[in-house]
Design an enzyme around this catalytic site. Structure first.
Site, PDB file in Angstrom:
ATOM      1  N   ASP A  28      44.851  38.195  50.987  1.00 52.77           N
ATOM      2  CA  ASP A  28      44.429  36.800  51.008  1.00 52.77           C
ATOM      3  C   ASP A  28      44.053  36.414  49.577  1.00 52.77           C
ATOM      4  O   ASP A  28      43.546  37.239  48.821  1.00 52.77           O
ATOM      5  CB  ASP A  28      43.221  36.644  51.941  1.00 52.77           C
ATOM      6  CG  ASP A  28      42.797  35.202  52.088  1.00 52.77           C
ATOM      7  OD1 ASP A  28      43.668  34.325  51.982  1.00 52.77           O
ATOM      8  OD2 ASP A  28      41.602  34.959  52.308  1.00 52.77           O
ATOM      9  N   THR A  65      41.916  33.735  48.394  1.00 54.55           N
ATOM     10  CA  THR A  65      40.506  33.416  48.212  1.00 54.55           C
ATOM     11  C   THR A  65      39.635  34.591  48.628  1.00 54.55           C
ATOM     12  O   THR A  65      39.725  35.086  49.748  1.00 54.55           O
ATOM     13  CB  THR A  65      40.120  32.175  49.041  1.00 54.55           C
ATOM     14  OG1 THR A  65      41.030  31.125  48.735  1.00 54.55           O
ATOM     15  CG2 THR A  65      38.704  31.752  48.726  1.00 54.55           C
ATOM     16  N   ASP A  99      38.634  38.085  54.296  1.00 58.79           N
ATOM     17  CA  ASP A  99      37.181  37.988  54.435  1.00 58.79           C
ATOM     18  C   ASP A  99      36.749  36.888  55.391  1.00 58.79           C
ATOM     19  O   ASP A  99      35.575  36.784  55.717  1.00 58.79           O
ATOM     20  CB  ASP A  99      36.531  37.766  53.062  1.00 58.79           C
ATOM     21  CG  ASP A  99      36.985  36.460  52.409  1.00 58.79           C
ATOM     22  OD1 ASP A  99      37.909  35.823  52.948  1.00 58.79           O
ATOM     23  OD2 ASP A  99      36.414  36.088  51.368  1.00 58.79           O
TER      24      ASP A  99
END
Length: 791
Positions: free
Chosen positions: A299, A301, A530
């Site tokens: 991912d 970010t 996250d």
């Protein structure tokens, strides 16, 4: 929207429930207790076999020949110490990485450990929060819960006051609070965990492969053992003490006593090493699993970029007071994401409007907003979602995003944000430009994966052009694709994933589908993330890696949690996995070579004994007493295996562990066993041999065995580095000293004084070494593996 002012339990009520045992005291890890660890390491099949043989040797009164009994203590002690250390490390890290629910009590709201929640506690909820106990919703504001981990149903479920929520689910949108109605073992997730709770050390290709090998060895041990017992006790007509010692000397080396120990040791040391790097391993085989990964889905970010953001620019399109709108939207967001936190820092003076309706941010819709009656309906989100992608504003946003910046559109809507058709028609008011900082270690980490032939796919919910720009800055080559153009058909989706490297505007359900598509092409996939939107993909990936600062839901489903939030920790995890797999494969070759030559030697001596009984020739005593096989294992297997099992090893992991190990160990073992038997036959003086001549024959066989076994070690230790050369040379020197020192000769029952016999034994051993060397090169050609002498 339901709002009820519930203050929660008093301290006295909490104490009363704790005293009554109405707490959420459930073990947080499926780990063995100390007593289980001790029992598991002491009462093993291998220890039982060695224990019985030790008692038999002790009955003869030969204490020195019982030296192999120390293996029982070593096997148990090292296994217990390392596993207890690993357990302590994991338990400490697990407490750090636990989801901490916010509990509202009369004394105030505070985050507590899940085990501190009591019955009737009021627990507050926000996006990304994991529901830790079963309960009943008492407050909600657009609350949506994902129960896919429990039910398999991926669609979020709206929750109203009075609805039940189950532990193990998590919040994807909105906020609220619920009252704990079932805690501890009564909670739904706890019941599931209790049924599924198992010690996970054995669940891996490596451990399963070793179990298969041990099963195969057991089949060999039974006939070889029975043959040895019969021939040594009933055909040699030797003194029973001597016959029993020779029998035990044949049986002890058949048992690969250190193989399971070294595997457990390597796993345990790996866990402790990773623990020092703030890496929590929720399932031990994940260390091994990540080493086999060939695709990492990262991912953007929070993984490649830092979580924190700042507003770098604001581009208004009309005279509206954009600062007031942004300040009010940020102030009304009870659980702001990273973008809204940055906006709140930049615009901190809201005008004080009262919201008549709110719409929380959802990964699936990519926007949020609020209605303020006469002050209008305001939305904020992705420009290419809220506007036509061909509009001038959307094109301007894409140009800005191409520089690696995040762009959000602030717009006014003709519909209330909670209307069925929301957001309706959006009139652009301003573009908010946010700046993300690229992690300083991200480029180095991506370079590492590239050098290890591991593909990296960047999968993000952000604008595709922006994601591509960040990937480009990090030196990640490949085409970028907007996930809204991804095909739905699995085969076509798999083709697209093979072709493209970077993906933007990816929905949560698409992340999961992308993982499945990669797996359908035979890839072993690791997923990092996250956020709540990463949970489904983390759960279905071969290895899920969550950031410690991420949502509690993502941490709960991941096999590995990076508590320091450093993407750069992943290479160390890969390195530990490769060290475990590569080194266990090396030491397995040593242990199994010993088992093969021991079984072969026992069979050859056994058939020689049977033929002596049938044809009236001289019977053969087994060449070795237990002390001989004990010292043979010291420097050809035991000490070198221990050092090699802990050494650095970055060789890429491959499947087919059992096949490769047996392919290497079987030929080597056959060579060592054959040359040792030949050497013994040459030196053996027959039934009329004196005790001294029998000792000389045993010494000759041992010399041949050691020379050829040391060459097996020299092959296993390749490719060489200085310390590997020193290890092999040191092992050889140790045996030279044992054979040269008079005290060692007497202690270990050795007699190399017959120079002719000793020279012949040495020559036969060198022939064996040459055969092993030739086999190593031939195997490389047959298996298509490039052989290297030096690193």
């Amino acid at each position: 929207m339901t709002t009820i002012n519930v203050t929660g339990l008093t301290d006295a009520e909490v104490a009363e429930r704790v005293a009554a045992g109405k707490t959420n005291d459930v073990p947080t890890r499926a780990a063995r207790s100390i007593s289980d660890i001790i029992r598991g390491n002491v009462f093993t099949r291998i220890n039982a076999i060695l224990g019985v043989l030790f008692l038999i040797v002790m009955s003869t009164g030969s204490v020195i020949n019982g030296a192999f009994g120390l293996l029982i203590i070593a096997n148990s002690a090292i296994g217990i110490i390392q596993e207890v250390r690993a357990k302590q490390t994991l338990d400490k890290l697990a407490i750090v990485g636990q989801a901490k629910p916010t509990v509202r009590r009369e004394s105030g709201a505070r985050a507590v450990l899940p085990s501190e929640v009591v019955l009737d506690d009021i627990i507050e909820l926000g996006p990304g929060d994991q529901i830790v106990v079963d309960g009943e919703v008492i407050e909600e504001s657009n609350l949506e819960v994902d129960e896919s981990l429990l039910t398999g149903e991926a669609d979020p479920i709206a929750k109203d006051a009075g609805d039940t929520v189950m532990s193990g689910s998590f919040v994807v949108a909105g906020s609220g609070a619920y009252r704990a109605t079932k805690v501890g073992h009564e909670a739904y997730a706890a019941k599931l965990a209790e049924e599924a709770s198992k010690f996970t050390l054995v669940k891996s290709e490596l451990r399963n492969g070793i179990n298969k090998i041990l099963q195969f060895i057991t089949y060999l041990l039974v006939p070889a053992g029975l043959l040895t017992i019969y021939t040594q006790l009933f055909t040699t007509h030797a003194d029973w003490h001597d016959a029993v010692l020779r029998m035990v000397g044949a049986l002890v080396p058949m048992v690969p006593e250190g193989l399971v120990l070294m595997t457990s040791l390597a796993f345990a040391v790996g866990v402790v090493r990773l623990g020092r790097r703030q890496c929590l391993v929720n399932e031990l085989p994940a260390i091994e699993g990540l080493a086999r990964v060939d695709v990492v889905c990262a991912d953007k970010t929070g993984t490649l970029t830092e979580n924190g953001m700042r507003v770098s620019d604001l581009k208004p399109f009309n005279e509206a007071d954009v600062a007031a709108v942004l300040a009010q939207l940020a102030a009304d967001d009870a659980r702001p994401n990273a973008s809204m936190v940055a906006i709140a820092e930049a615009y901190s003076e809201p005008p004080g409007w009262t919201a008549t309706a709110t719409a929380p941010f959802k990964s699936a819709t990519k926007w949020s907003g609020a209605s303020y009656g006469e002050h209008g309906n305001w939305v904020i989100g992705a420009p290419d979602v809220l506007l036509d992608s061909t509009s001038p504003v959307a094109e301007q946003a894409e140009q800005i995003g191409a520089q690696g910046l995040r762009v959000l559109l602030v717009g006014s809507s003709d519909l209330a944000v909670d209307a069925p058709g929301a957001p309706g028609t959006v009139t652009p008011v301003a573009l908010v430009v946010l700046e993300q900082r690229i992690r300083p270690d991200a480029g180095e980490t991506l370079d590492y994966f590239s050098s290890q032939h591991v593909s990296v796919k960047v999968i993000s919910g952000d604008n595709a052009v922006s994601v591509g720009a960040v990937a480009g800055k990090l030196g990640l080559h490949g085409e970028t694709m907007d996930a809204r153009q991804l095909p739905h058909e699995p085969e076509q989706l798999a083709d697209a994933l093979e072709e493209y490297t970077t993906f933007g505007r990816v929905r949560p359900d698409q992340k999961r589908a992308m993982v499945h598509a990669l797996q359908s092409r035979g890839h072993t996939v690791a997923m990092t993330g996250d956020g709540v939107n990463d949970v489904l993909a983390l759960k279905d990936a071969d290895i899920g890696v969550a950031m410690g600062s991420g949502s509690s839901a993502s941490r709960a489903v991941a096999q590995i949690v990076l508590l320091d939030n450093k993407f750069a920790t992943l290479p160390y995890v890969v390195g530990e996995g490769r060290r475990v797999i590569g080194n266990i494969e090396r030491v397995s070759n040593l242990f199994l070579t010993k088992t093969v030559y021991s079984v072969l030697l026992a069979i050859l001596v056994g058939f020689a004994g049977l033929s002596a009984e049938w044809f009236g020739t001289d019977p053969l005593l087994f060449p070795f007493q237990p002390i001989h096989v004990t010292i043979a294992a010291w420097f050809t297997i035991g000490i070198p295996a221990f050092i090699l099992s802990l050494a650095p090893n970055n060789e890429r992991a491959h499947s087919g562990f059992v096949r490769r190990v047996m392919t290497a160990a079987l030929p080597s073992g056959l060579v060592v066993g054959t040359v040792t038997f030949v050497s013994y036959l040459v030196a053996y003086q027959g039934r009329a041999a004196s005790p001294a001549e029998q000792t000389q024959a045993s010494t000759a066989a041992l010399i041949t065995l050691l020379v050829s076994s040391l060459w097996v070690l020299s092959v296993v230790a390749r490719p060489y580095e200085w310390w590997r050369v020193a290890l092999v040379a040191g092992s050889g020197l140790a045996y030279v000293l044992i054979f040269c020192l008079p005290l060692a000769q007497r202690l270990f029952m050795l007699d190399p004084s017959n120079l002719k016999v000793t020279a012949i034994a040495l020559g036969i051993g060198l022939v064996g070494a040459a055969l092993i060397e030739a086999l190593w090169w031939v195997q490389g050609v047959v298996l298509g593996e490039k052989r290297r002498l030096w690193r």
